[in-house]
Motif scaffolding. Structure first.
Motif, PDB file in Angstrom:
ATOM      1  N   GLN A  19       0.889  -1.218  -0.072  1.00  0.00           N
ATOM      2  CA  GLN A  19       0.012  -0.028   0.225  1.00  0.00           C
ATOM      3  C   GLN A  19       0.862   1.282   0.023  1.00  0.00           C
ATOM      4  O   GLN A  19       1.761   1.482   0.570  1.00  0.00           O
ATOM      5  CB  GLN A  19      -1.067  -0.125   1.262  1.00  0.00           C
ATOM      6  CG  GLN A  19      -2.059  -1.059   1.075  1.00  0.00           C
ATOM      7  CD  GLN A  19      -2.897  -0.948   2.304  1.00  0.00           C
ATOM      8  OE1 GLN A  19      -2.355  -0.939   3.556  1.00  0.00           O
ATOM      9  NE2 GLN A  19      -4.249  -1.045   2.092  1.00  0.00           N
ATOM     10  N   TYR A  20       0.334   2.330  -0.787  1.00  0.00           N
ATOM     11  CA  TYR A  20       1.046   3.556  -0.783  1.00  0.00           C
ATOM     12  C   TYR A  20       0.341   4.559  -0.680  1.00  0.00           C
ATOM     13  O   TYR A  20      -1.011   4.594  -1.087  1.00  0.00           O
ATOM     14  CB  TYR A  20       1.992   3.578  -2.162  1.00  0.00           C
ATOM     15  CG  TYR A  20       2.843   2.598  -2.487  1.00  0.00           C
ATOM     16  CD1 TYR A  20       4.390   2.958  -2.040  1.00  0.00           C
ATOM     17  CD2 TYR A  20       2.787   1.366  -2.958  1.00  0.00           C
ATOM     18  CE1 TYR A  20       5.233   1.960  -2.455  1.00  0.00           C
ATOM     19  CE2 TYR A  20       3.728   0.407  -3.097  1.00  0.00           C
ATOM     20  CZ  TYR A  20       5.019   0.752  -3.027  1.00  0.00           C
ATOM     21  OH  TYR A  20       5.871  -0.289  -2.894  1.00  0.00           O
ATOM     22  N   LEU A  21       0.703   5.707  -0.096  1.00  0.00           N
ATOM     23  CA  LEU A  21       0.260   7.018   0.147  1.00  0.00           C
ATOM     24  C   LEU A  21       0.353   7.725  -0.886  1.00  0.00           C
ATOM     25  O   LEU A  21       1.717   7.998  -1.266  1.00  0.00           O
ATOM     26  CB  LEU A  21       0.497   7.563   1.565  1.00  0.00           C
ATOM     27  CG  LEU A  21      -0.113   8.902   1.608  1.00  0.00           C
ATOM     28  CD1 LEU A  21      -1.818   8.789   2.017  1.00  0.00           C
ATOM     29  CD2 LEU A  21       0.553   9.724   2.982  1.00  0.00           C
ATOM     30  N   THR A  22      -0.461   8.341  -1.766  1.00  0.00           N
ATOM     31  CA  THR A  22      -0.046   9.152  -2.797  1.00  0.00           C
ATOM     32  C   THR A  22      -0.353  10.582  -2.561  1.00  0.00           C
ATOM     33  O   THR A  22      -1.594  10.753  -1.578  1.00  0.00           O
ATOM     34  CB  THR A  22      -0.867   8.894  -4.199  1.00  0.00           C
ATOM     35  OG1 THR A  22      -2.406   9.046  -3.841  1.00  0.00           O
ATOM     36  CG2 THR A  22      -0.500   7.409  -4.565  1.00  0.00           C
ATOM     37  N   PHE A  23       0.210  11.431  -3.035  1.00  0.00           N
ATOM     38  CA  PHE A  23       0.075  13.123  -2.735  1.00  0.00           C
ATOM     39  C   PHE A  23       0.418  13.552  -3.807  1.00  0.00           C
ATOM     40  O   PHE A  23       1.442  13.263  -4.707  1.00  0.00           O
ATOM     41  CB  PHE A  23       0.782  13.459  -1.280  1.00  0.00           C
ATOM     42  CG  PHE A  23       2.056  12.680  -1.184  1.00  0.00           C
ATOM     43  CD1 PHE A  23       3.131  13.675  -1.848  1.00  0.00           C
ATOM     44  CD2 PHE A  23       2.582  11.593  -0.580  1.00  0.00           C
ATOM     45  CE1 PHE A  23       4.659  13.130  -1.783  1.00  0.00           C
ATOM     46  CE2 PHE A  23       3.744  11.310  -0.300  1.00  0.00           C
ATOM     47  CZ  PHE A  23       4.684  12.006  -1.092  1.00  0.00           C
ATOM     48  N   ASN A 111      -3.620  12.437  -1.501  1.00  0.00           N
ATOM     49  CA  ASN A 111      -4.739  12.085  -2.291  1.00  0.00           C
ATOM     50  C   ASN A 111      -5.415  10.811  -1.639  1.00  0.00           C
ATOM     51  O   ASN A 111      -6.484  10.619  -0.951  1.00  0.00           O
ATOM     52  CB  ASN A 111      -4.437  11.696  -3.733  1.00  0.00           C
ATOM     53  CG  ASN A 111      -3.730  12.891  -4.305  1.00  0.00           C
ATOM     54  OD1 ASN A 111      -4.106  13.949  -3.850  1.00  0.00           O
ATOM     55  ND2 ASN A 111      -3.245  12.732  -5.287  1.00  0.00           N
ATOM     56  N   GLU A 112      -4.853   9.584  -1.569  1.00  0.00           N
ATOM     57  CA  GLU A 112      -5.515   8.483  -1.251  1.00  0.00           C
ATOM     58  C   GLU A 112      -4.404   7.306  -1.094  1.00  0.00           C
ATOM     59  O   GLU A 112      -3.318   7.634  -1.423  1.00  0.00           O
ATOM     60  CB  GLU A 112      -6.472   7.933  -2.563  1.00  0.00           C
ATOM     61  CG  GLU A 112      -5.632   7.577  -3.811  1.00  0.00           C
ATOM     62  CD  GLU A 112      -6.465   7.261  -4.899  1.00  0.00           C
ATOM     63  OE1 GLU A 112      -7.508   6.588  -4.813  1.00  0.00           O
ATOM     64  OE2 GLU A 112      -6.103   7.542  -6.085  1.00  0.00           O
ATOM     65  N   ILE A 113      -5.086   6.156  -0.495  1.00  0.00           N
ATOM     66  CA  ILE A 113      -4.070   4.976  -0.336  1.00  0.00           C
ATOM     67  C   ILE A 113      -4.250   4.081  -1.530  1.00  0.00           C
ATOM     68  O   ILE A 113      -5.333   3.645  -1.617  1.00  0.00           O
ATOM     69  CB  ILE A 113      -4.434   4.348   1.071  1.00  0.00           C
ATOM     70  CG1 ILE A 113      -3.944   5.376   2.190  1.00  0.00           C
ATOM     71  CG2 ILE A 113      -3.522   3.122   1.213  1.00  0.00           C
ATOM     72  CD1 ILE A 113      -4.133   4.828   3.361  1.00  0.00           C
ATOM     73  N   LEU A 114      -3.117   3.783  -2.205  1.00  0.00           N
ATOM     74  CA  LEU A 114      -3.339   2.822  -3.347  1.00  0.00           C
ATOM     75  C   LEU A 114      -2.642   1.449  -2.957  1.00  0.00           C
ATOM     76  O   LEU A 114      -1.795   1.555  -2.333  1.00  0.00           O
ATOM     77  CB  LEU A 114      -2.633   3.566  -4.637  1.00  0.00           C
ATOM     78  CG  LEU A 114      -3.254   4.543  -5.339  1.00  0.00           C
ATOM     79  CD1 LEU A 114      -2.484   5.130  -6.485  1.00  0.00           C
ATOM     80  CD2 LEU A 114      -4.468   4.025  -5.836  1.00  0.00           C
ATOM     81  N   GLU A 115      -3.249   0.546  -3.545  1.00  0.00           N
ATOM     82  CA  GLU A 115      -2.459  -0.745  -3.680  1.00  0.00           C
ATOM     83  C   GLU A 115      -1.727  -1.109  -4.972  1.00  0.00           C
ATOM     84  O   GLU A 115      -2.521  -0.760  -5.915  1.00  0.00           O
ATOM     85  CB  GLU A 115      -3.669  -1.990  -3.550  1.00  0.00           C
ATOM     86  CG  GLU A 115      -4.206  -2.009  -1.851  1.00  0.00           C
ATOM     87  CD  GLU A 115      -4.535  -3.171  -1.684  1.00  0.00           C
ATOM     88  OE1 GLU A 115      -5.317  -4.031  -2.780  1.00  0.00           O
ATOM     89  OE2 GLU A 115      -4.535  -3.559  -0.527  1.00  0.00           O
TER      90      GLU A 115
END
Lengths: 190, 764
Positions: A19-23, A111-115
């Motif tokens: 999981q990654y936090l995007t910004f 933004n969001e958390i992406l897998e």
């Protein structure tokens, strides 16, 4: 970064999903591994620390602890970010000489958390990005576009930043003397 | 308590004792007859031996026991103290520490190397005895046979030393027990009083006694039968017997005790070591560990001066007395003397010991982490009380004003006391250098005296710990490079022995530590030449004296041609400076060729909380350590000299001092038109004064120092941050660093200016 399926939560069954936090930072979408993120906080009063490189915004009071904050966009060589309502500080934990330390990254927007499946990540291109290659952990493919996955331990490398601050100090010292005397004149006139 | 933590306590105690021993040894060199010092040697060995026995660290016990015996000889005046003996004992001290470390860290086994060292040292120690008067030689052979003579000559009719020893066991009459201490034979006196159940519990008294003979010779044995009841009343499964044994053996007390290990539950065993009785008691009392709430009876019991039975009897008597007149209740000591169980001097000594123990028990050992936590919490308390004050002021709560003021006062006191808890005297750090001085001067063939003064000055333990390394380096430098060989000194017309002085004193919230030697000193020209050679400075630059000596602290500069194994590799002084600066301190060096070197270290007393003076530059706030603030004056007072490319300095009441305008120096962003009411804060560092021009004065402020973190490790001029009552952050100024920085900038600038205008060099 690999995480176990348990950490990845119920969203996926495969073990290779992270999981990654995007910004947003400097009009660009970036991401860091969610496990590096300790906390996301609003921007409050940041106290400037003089004689430091421009990308160091200053220090904040995080519940009694003094935490440095850097401007991510500037650190990556972009223009200084403009603080807006959406701006916030992503707190990450970095390791330095056996101890860990909190550092805040000022970003334009979270933004969001992406897998991202490990199969969908690639090593960084050798050139072509304007971000230092060692800052990039990998490129992650999400819906036909690539997101740069940052390596926080390099981007926020304590030894790197503190070494940079020494260089900056020298340069500033040169430019400062003129200003110093200029203002001296002004005060004489007053 | 876990085994590990108990071991840790043992280790700490052993370390302290060994340090004490080392101090005593070094002091003995000057004062070889000082009995107090010999006693502390003995105490160290004895206590470590005892403690090691408790933990079954047999290697330590085996090593320390013979040492203790030898030290005891010194104590009795049978051996004289000379420098060889001291040297050996110093090595023994080191070896003991090695043993302690190996015992605590290791699996209980002893490495061969350690074992051999130990054996060699013991040989060395015992071998040296031949130097001492041979008087003691016959003590080992003197035995029970001599005793009868002594007792008869004393006018007593008893021929048996045992009977004499335990006179009161045999005769409940008024016969006083032997008290003149003539029982100077080398035998152990063992008394065994089996309890009635001993046989039923499977103990066979005879087997213990026969096993005892494995350890040595039983010279005499007396069976006490007075407890045997008349035939009708006797229970034949009960044991009524007691034994008194005179025993000759080289075994340690612990070994003899071990024989009766299984019997201890059912038998009162008391083992009295050889040598004169009363003196032994007295010594044993001295050697007892100083525990809390030692009762007199326990003291006497633990040294074997009284048996448990005797004590109980006396206690019973005491409590039965109580029924009568409570005011007249006799003290246990008096009772025991009355009972002819013990001699008056022994009681007196024991009472003294008890007194001392009570005094000692007023200090307690606390984990320094716990103190650290306390101090952190006090820091938070300081911050939140500041926050409260702000709220009260904001809402103009008059009623609360007084309460807040009272609380602020208390918080301040709590802070001071909490910090005081961590304060330790620097003397201990200083006295460690006695050993270093001694070893190094022997090794290099120099004669060096170490003079220590101001050892009672206190500073924070964390600072003390961190100053040790730099200080060691400076002292070693002085020993190695500073002080010349005796012949050189004589040739230069100086006294043969060199002197190194360690001095400490408090100065305006700081502690100043001085390392002074009267050695050959440093030659500024050589330093400059060397600095040019290694490229530290441009050739031909004119530098002031102070600047040249500052070069010594630059990396890569060592003026000693040849590196010795002690120092001189040119990696030292820059580390010294870095370590000291990391403590927000400073170091200065001054030297005169042929006269010596004077190093001054300036350190803050604590790293946690300081009194600060808050000022404003633009909208930013900075804290100057209050201890450095000399005065505040309005900006327009005095004559100001601010010219382009020239020094910023002020003539304040005839005194010229440089100043730094914080707002411009820190490039504080301007938000509004500048106010025209600036102030000058005058700071003092040692002999130097300087000024900071600020926009606002906020006044005194308790300041909890928060470290800035590693990112800012190269930042000079700011030593930390503090969180204000409002939650905002203010930076704490490192006055010295800031002024150095400002000085450098100025030097850069003026050099650039002068360099471009004319080909001359300016003096910075």
């Amino acid at each position: 970064m690999n995480v176990s399926s348990k950490d990845a939560g119920h969203l996926s069954d495969t073990a290779d999903v992270s999981q990654y936090l995007t910004f947003q930072a400097g009009q660009e979408t970036l991401a860091i591994a969610i496990l590096d993120v300790k906390e996301i906080i609003e921007i409050e009063a940041i106290t400037r620390v003089p004689m430091m490189p421009d990308f160091i915004c200053g220090i904040i009071n995080l519940r009694g602890q003094v935490v440095p904050v850097i401007d991510l966009a500037r650190r990556l060589g972009r223009d200084a970010s403009v603080t807006t309502k959406k701006s916030c500080i992503v707190l990450v934990e970095v390791h330095h000489q056996g101890s860990s330390q909190f550092i805040g990254m000022m970003v334009d927007e979270v933004n969001e958390i992406l897998e991202i499946d490990e199969q969908h990540t690639q090593p960084p291109p050798e050139f072509g990005t304007d971000i230092r290659t060692d800052f990039i952990q990998a490129m992650g493919r999400v819906d036909e576009r690539f997101i740069i996955l940052l390596d926080v331990n390099h981007v926020l490398s304590v030894s790197d930043i503190s070494a940079l601050s020494q260089v900056v100090k020298q340069a500033k010292a040169e430019s400062l003397t003129t200003q110093d005397s200029d203002s001296g004149d002004a005060s004489d006139a007053s | 308590m876990s085994e590990e933590s108990v071991h840790h306590i043992f280790q700490t105690e052993a370390e302290e004792l060994l340090v004490e021993m080392e101090d005593a040894l070094l002091a003995l060199e000057d004062d070889p007859t000082n009995q107090e010092l010999v006693n502390s040697l003995f105490r160290a060995m004895h206590t470590i031996k005892g403690a090691a026995g408790v933990f079954n660290f047999n290697h330590i016990t085996e090593f320390t026991h013979p040492v203790e015996t030898e030290v005891d000889l010194i104590r009795q005046g049978q051996r004289t103290v000379d420098s060889n003996l001291i040297a050996t004992l110093l090595k023994i001290k080191d070896h003991t520490w090695a043993l302690v470390e190996s015992a605590v860290d290791g699996d209980g086994s002893l490495s061969n190397a350690l074992y051999e060292t130990g054996e060699a040292l013991l040989q060395e120690l015992q071998g040296e005895r031949s130097v001492a008067p041979a008087a003691k030689a016959n003590t080992a052979t003197s035995s029970v046979e001599r005793a009868p003579e002594s007792s008869t000559s004393n006018g007593h009719s008893r021929a048996n030393p045992i009977e004499e020893m335990f006179a009161h066991d045999f005769h409940d009459d008024d016969e006083p027990p032997e008290s003149d201490g003539r029982m100077d034979s080398d035998q152990w006196f063992i008394s065994l009083d089996f309890q009635a159940d001993a046989l039923r519990n499977g103990l066979d008294p005879a087997s213990f006694i026969s096993y005892l003979s494995n350890l040595g010779d039983i010279n005499d044995i007396v069976t006490l039968t007075h407890r045997v009841p008349s035939l009708e009343k006797a229970d034949f499964e009960s044991c009524y017997l007691g034994f008194r044994i005179a025993f000759v053996s080289q075994a340690s007390k612990a070994d003899i005790e071990a024989v009766f290990e299984f019997a201890l539950d059912d038998c009162t065993v008391s083992i009295l070591p050889p040598h004169s009785k009363v003196a032994t008691y007295l010594k044993q009392i001295e050697d007892l560990p100083e525990l809390e709430s030692l009762r007199l009876g326990d003291i006497l019991l633990s040294i074997g001066a009284v048996t448990k039975a005797e004590l109980e009897r006396a206690l019973n008597l005491q409590s039965s007395d109580e029924n009568g007149a409570t005011e007249e209740r006799k003290k246990i000591g008096e009772l025991l003397v009355e009972q002819k169980v013990i001699e008056q001097p022994v009681i007196e000594r024991a009472l003294k010991k008890q007194q001392k123990s009570r005094e000692q028990s007023q200090t307690i050992r606390v984990d320094s982490n716990k103190l650290g936590q306390l101090i952190n919490l006090v820091g938070e308390l300081v911050t939140s009380s500041a926050a409260m004050k702000i709220v009260v002021e904001r809402y103009h709560m008059r009623d609360a004003d007084e309460v807040v003021a009272g609380m602020e006062h208390l918080v301040e006191e709590i802070r001071d006391h909490a910090l005081q808890l961590r304060m330790v005297q620097i003397g201990d750090t200083f006295s460690r250098f006695r050993r270093v001085t001694r070893d190094v001067s022997n090794e290099l063939g120099k004669k060096i005296d170490l003079v220590i003064s101001g050892g009672e000055s206190e500073l924070d333990k964390t600072v003390v710990e961190k100053i040790n390394d730099p200080l060691t380096h400076l002292v070693r430098n002085a020993l190695d490079h500073g002080i010349e060989l005796p012949s050189e000194r004589l040739a230069a017309g100086k006294p043969e022995a060199g002197t190194i002085t360690l001095n400490a004193f408090h100065d305006s919230g700081h502690i100043v530590i001085e390392v002074i030697d009267d050695g050959r000193g440093l030659d500024p020209e050589k330093i400059q030449a060397k600095a040019e050679k290694v490229g530290l400075i441009e050739p031909g630059v004119t530098l002031s004296r102070a600047e040249i000596f500052r070069l010594v602290f630059e990396p890569g500069l060592s003026t000693k041609e040849q590196a010795s194994n002690l120092s001189g590799r040119g990696v030292g002084m820059d580390v010294v400076r870095r370590n000291i600066e990391a403590l927000r301190g400073s170091v200065e060096l001054d030297s005169n060729v042929g006269k010596g070197t004077h190093i001054t270290i300036n350190l803050p007393l604590t790293l946690a909380i300081i009194d600060g003076f808050m000022v404003g530059a633009g909208h930013e706030r900075y804290v100057i350590p209050l201890s450095m603030v000399e005065e505040c004056v309005e900006f327009n007072n005095g004559d100001w000299y601010e010219e382009k490319g020239q020094s910023n300095f002020i003539n304040l009441r005839g005194e010229v001092m440089p100043f730094v305008r914080l707002r411009t120096f820190f490039q504080v962003p301007q938000r509004q038109q500048r106010q025209h009411r600036e102030s000058l804060v005058v700071v003092r560092m040692g002999r130097h004064k300087a000024g900071f021009v600020v926009d606002q004065l906020f006044g005194e402020q308790q300041t909890v120092i928060k470290p800035l973190g590693d990112i800012f490790q190269h930042l000079k001029g700011v030593s930390g941050a503090t969180i204000l009552g409002t939650g905002d952050i203010a930076l704490i100024l490192d006055v010295q660093g800031l002024l150095t920085l400002a000085g450098n900038q100025h030097a850069h600038h003026s050099q650039a200016v002068v360099g471009s205008e004319a080909n001359e060099h300016t003096e910075g």
